[in-house]
Scaffold this active site. Sequence first.
Site, PDB file in Angstrom:
ATOM      1  N   HIS A 138       0.864  -1.201   0.000  1.00  0.00           N
ATOM      2  CA  HIS A 138       0.000   0.000   0.000  1.00  0.00           C
ATOM      3  C   HIS A 138       0.895   1.243   0.000  1.00  0.00           C
ATOM      4  O   HIS A 138       1.759   1.366  -0.855  1.00  0.00           O
ATOM      5  CB  HIS A 138      -0.943  -0.087   1.216  1.00  0.00           C
ATOM      6  N   HIS A 190      -2.123  -2.370  -9.556  1.00  0.00           N
ATOM      7  CA  HIS A 190      -3.126  -1.717  -8.706  1.00  0.00           C
ATOM      8  C   HIS A 190      -4.379  -2.570  -8.674  1.00  0.00           C
ATOM      9  O   HIS A 190      -4.743  -3.187  -9.654  1.00  0.00           O
ATOM     10  CB  HIS A 190      -3.468  -0.326  -9.259  1.00  0.00           C
ATOM     11  N   ASP A 239       2.774   5.467  -6.538  1.00  0.00           N
ATOM     12  CA  ASP A 239       4.026   5.380  -5.765  1.00  0.00           C
ATOM     13  C   ASP A 239       5.271   5.287  -6.623  1.00  0.00           C
ATOM     14  O   ASP A 239       6.384   5.303  -6.088  1.00  0.00           O
ATOM     15  CB  ASP A 239       3.952   4.158  -4.829  1.00  0.00           C
TER      16      ASP A 239
HETATM   17  C1  SDX Z   1      -1.415   2.115  -3.303  1.00  0.00           C
HETATM   18  O1  SDX Z   1      -6.143   0.740  -3.335  1.00  0.00           O
HETATM   19  C2  SDX Z   1      -5.659   1.916  -3.568  1.00  0.00           C
HETATM   20  O2  SDX Z   1      -6.312   2.796  -4.064  1.00  0.00           O
HETATM   21  C3  SDX Z   1      -4.235   2.107  -3.120  1.00  0.00           C
HETATM   22  C4  SDX Z   1      -3.562   3.418  -3.494  1.00  0.00           C
HETATM   23  C5  SDX Z   1      -4.176   4.603  -2.787  1.00  0.00           C
HETATM   24  O3  SDX Z   1      -4.062   5.730  -3.300  1.00  0.00           O
HETATM   25  O4  SDX Z   1      -4.686   4.401  -1.665  1.00  0.00           O
HETATM   26  O5  SDX Z   1      -3.658   3.611  -4.895  1.00  0.00           O
HETATM   27  C6  SDX Z   1      -2.085   3.420  -3.089  1.00  0.00           C
HETATM   28  O6  SDX Z   1      -1.397   1.303  -2.427  1.00  0.00           O
HETATM   29  C7  SDX Z   1      -0.844   1.814  -4.664  1.00  0.00           C
HETATM   30  C8  SDX Z   1      -0.251   0.365  -4.759  1.00  0.00           C
HETATM   31  C9  SDX Z   1       1.180   0.414  -4.166  1.00  0.00           C
HETATM   32  N1  SDX Z   1       1.723  -0.986  -4.099  1.00  0.00           N
HETATM   33  C10 SDX Z   1       2.717  -1.377  -4.884  1.00  0.00           C
HETATM   34  O7  SDX Z   1       3.186  -0.711  -5.799  1.00  0.00           O
HETATM   35  C11 SDX Z   1       3.257  -2.775  -4.544  1.00  0.00           C
HETATM   36  C12 SDX Z   1       3.404  -3.593  -5.839  1.00  0.00           C
HETATM   37  N2  SDX Z   1       2.041  -3.882  -6.381  1.00  0.00           N
HETATM   38  C13 SDX Z   1       1.470  -5.168  -6.016  1.00  0.00           C
HETATM   39  O8  SDX Z   1       1.770  -5.611  -4.718  1.00  0.00           O
HETATM   40  C14 SDX Z   1      -0.005  -5.268  -6.441  1.00  0.00           C
HETATM   41  O9  SDX Z   1      -0.090  -4.788  -7.721  1.00  0.00           O
HETATM   42  C15 SDX Z   1      -1.072  -4.603  -5.596  1.00  0.00           C
HETATM   43  C16 SDX Z   1      -1.013  -5.046  -4.184  1.00  0.00           C
HETATM   44  C17 SDX Z   1      -0.973  -3.125  -5.674  1.00  0.00           C
HETATM   45  C18 SDX Z   1      -2.422  -5.010  -6.190  1.00  0.00           C
HETATM   46  O10 SDX Z   1      -2.513  -6.351  -6.027  1.00  0.00           O
HETATM   47  P1  SDX Z   1      -3.892  -7.135  -6.352  1.00  0.00           P
HETATM   48  O11 SDX Z   1      -4.970  -6.252  -6.778  1.00  0.00           O
HETATM   49  O12 SDX Z   1      -4.169  -8.056  -5.225  1.00  0.00           O
HETATM   50  O13 SDX Z   1      -3.509  -7.852  -7.646  1.00  0.00           O
HETATM   51  P2  SDX Z   1      -2.824  -9.209  -7.659  1.00  0.00           P
HETATM   52  O14 SDX Z   1      -1.771  -9.240  -6.589  1.00  0.00           O
HETATM   53  O15 SDX Z   1      -3.874 -10.253  -7.670  1.00  0.00           O
HETATM   54  O16 SDX Z   1      -2.069  -9.156  -9.058  1.00  0.00           O
HETATM   55  C19 SDX Z   1      -2.644  -9.736 -10.178  1.00  0.00           C
HETATM   56  C20 SDX Z   1      -1.491 -10.471 -10.826  1.00  0.00           C
HETATM   57  C21 SDX Z   1      -0.824 -11.489  -9.901  1.00  0.00           C
HETATM   58  O17 SDX Z   1      -0.304 -12.503 -10.721  1.00  0.00           O
HETATM   59  P3  SDX Z   1      -1.161 -13.908 -10.809  1.00  0.00           P
HETATM   60  O18 SDX Z   1      -1.346 -14.386  -9.386  1.00  0.00           O
HETATM   61  O19 SDX Z   1      -2.470 -13.523 -11.468  1.00  0.00           O
HETATM   62  O20 SDX Z   1      -0.279 -14.815 -11.641  1.00  0.00           O
HETATM   63  O21 SDX Z   1      -0.436  -9.533 -11.161  1.00  0.00           O
HETATM   64  C22 SDX Z   1       0.746  -9.869 -10.449  1.00  0.00           C
HETATM   65  C23 SDX Z   1       0.356 -10.769  -9.306  1.00  0.00           C
HETATM   66  O22 SDX Z   1       1.416 -11.650  -8.995  1.00  0.00           O
HETATM   67  N3  SDX Z   1       1.307  -8.606  -9.952  1.00  0.00           N
HETATM   68  C24 SDX Z   1       2.580  -8.274 -10.043  1.00  0.00           C
HETATM   69  C25 SDX Z   1       2.638  -6.982  -9.493  1.00  0.00           C
HETATM   70  N4  SDX Z   1       1.430  -6.599  -9.089  1.00  0.00           N
HETATM   71  C26 SDX Z   1       0.602  -7.621  -9.381  1.00  0.00           C
HETATM   72  N5  SDX Z   1       3.662  -8.903 -10.523  1.00  0.00           N
HETATM   73  C27 SDX Z   1       4.831  -8.234 -10.445  1.00  0.00           C
HETATM   74  N6  SDX Z   1       4.989  -6.990  -9.939  1.00  0.00           N
HETATM   75  C28 SDX Z   1       3.906  -6.338  -9.451  1.00  0.00           C
HETATM   76  N7  SDX Z   1       4.040  -5.129  -8.948  1.00  0.00           N
END
Ligand code: SDX
Length: 430
Positions: free
Chosen positions: A267, A308, A365
């Site tokens: 997050h 996201h 971010d």
């Molecule tokens: C913020 O919710 C909000 O609005 C949050 C926010 C706000 O203003 O409040 O926008 C702020 O928190 C932004 C997000 C910051 N986090 C990061 O940058 C951390 C890296 N991102 C990931 O951890 C991830 O993308 C999340 C947590 C942000 C979202 O995850 P989800 O929605 O649970 O999606 P997911 O993990 O199910 O991903 C879908 C697929 C997965 O692969 P499969 O299981 O389908 O094979 O995409 C992959 C994930 O492994 N994936 C990534 C990835 N993000 C998702 N693979 C590599 N690198 C990434 N960053």
Amino acid sequence: MADKPVIISDENSGKQLELPVVRGTAGEPTLSIKSLPKELGYFTYDPGFTATASCSSAITFIDGGQGILRHRGYPIEQLAKQSSFLEVAYLLLKGDLPKASEYAEFERDITYHTMVHEKLNTFISGFHYDAHPMAMMAGAVGSLAAFYHDRLDMNDPEHRMLAAKRMIAKMPTIAAACYRHHMGWPSAYPKNRLSYTERFLDMMFSVPAEDYEVSEVAARAFDLLFICHADHEQNASTSTVRLVGSTGANPYAAVSAGISALWGPAHGGANEAVLNMLEEIGDVSKVPQFIQRAKDRNDPFRLMGFGHRVYKNYDPRASIIREAAHEVLADLGTSDPLMDLAMELEQIALKDEYFVEKRLYPNVDFYSGIIYKALGIPTSMFTVMFAIARTVGWVSHWLEHCENPTPIGRPRQVYTGPAERDYVALKDRG
Ligand code: SDX
């Protein structure tokens, strides 16, 4: 024309149930499932609430497919270009842009509450010098309830709005106090003749031995960054604030819980993690191997600042912040190899089929840390910057919840533990 209800039929019982469709002023239609347990005996299962609306809200609208973000109907691109953080705070809190007299009164109110009780500085001085500032923030903000117990009648709208304004006003003061404790500097007090972001920078970086002149570039950059981080509908930390608020706990406790939720690297902690990741990658030549690691399901490495839950398109805030990063570096007459590295990383990732197929784009971010670093903010303080801005969203949602309360938040579960069994005395357990 109102949507027709959705009819579900249960093959197990042969029963049918009409689920009303609930549609807001924008966004996907939702199904009201309140009658499901009673009528058909089922609960719903949605780990992480990926498909579940927890409340209705009039504050912020996001269209993840189109990459749209609006606050009370105003597009983030227009607010970033034409508004100010305090004006956006008024908009989020009150629902409309202020008239000149309303804004002047609001700015006076916020300015009036910028100081904290001296004992709070004593509280902060009790932390070890190298305590993570997010730990200090969560503790310090939660402790505010101890200083304002006399004005905490949550049924009194005036007390509620006063608590909201106090937190918006005091977050920069508390954040700067945490940073100065870490640096071993004496406390700095808010100068109310300065603007919100000028005052924050002065409290962060002024030292008694020198005159300190706030950089206009820095003040403007912070105002833009704070606008971009102010609110984002039901994200994890805002949902936490609403859940804590639904128990009737005081707003300082609710926002302290929001700070803790924001700290996670998935997050708001991602902005700190992005800088650490860029420094670990170090050089453009290493980008392919890190992209490979990000794609490897057996490797916990994630491309921080990418992906996201809602945006399956470019996060509009990331575009605004990337442009601002270029402007700040140019205004400061500096360059940062990490900016070049971040842009190269973005280019390669956006062409990689893994990221394209999973619709992973840079989020808010990805570039913000480049600006914080250029303005002298240490990496450990990046998420504190996010918390200062998001306090406006947290208190706006908390107020909205108080004015339009949902029942206490209490999700159900799918139980997967042992079936009923009898207790066995210790002597009989072999
Ligand atoms: C913020 O919710 C909000 O609005 C949050 C926010 C706000 O203003 O409040 O926008 C702020 O928190 C932004 C997000 C910051 N986090 C990061 O940058 C951390 C890296 N991102 C990931 O951890 C991830 O993308 C999340 C947590 C942000 C979202 O995850 P989800 O929605 O649970 O999606 P997911 O993990 O199910 O991903 C879908 C697929 C997965 O692969 P499969 O299981 O389908 O094979 O995409 C992959 C994930 O492994 N994936 C990534 C990835 N993000 C998702 N693979 C590599 N690198 C990434 N960053």
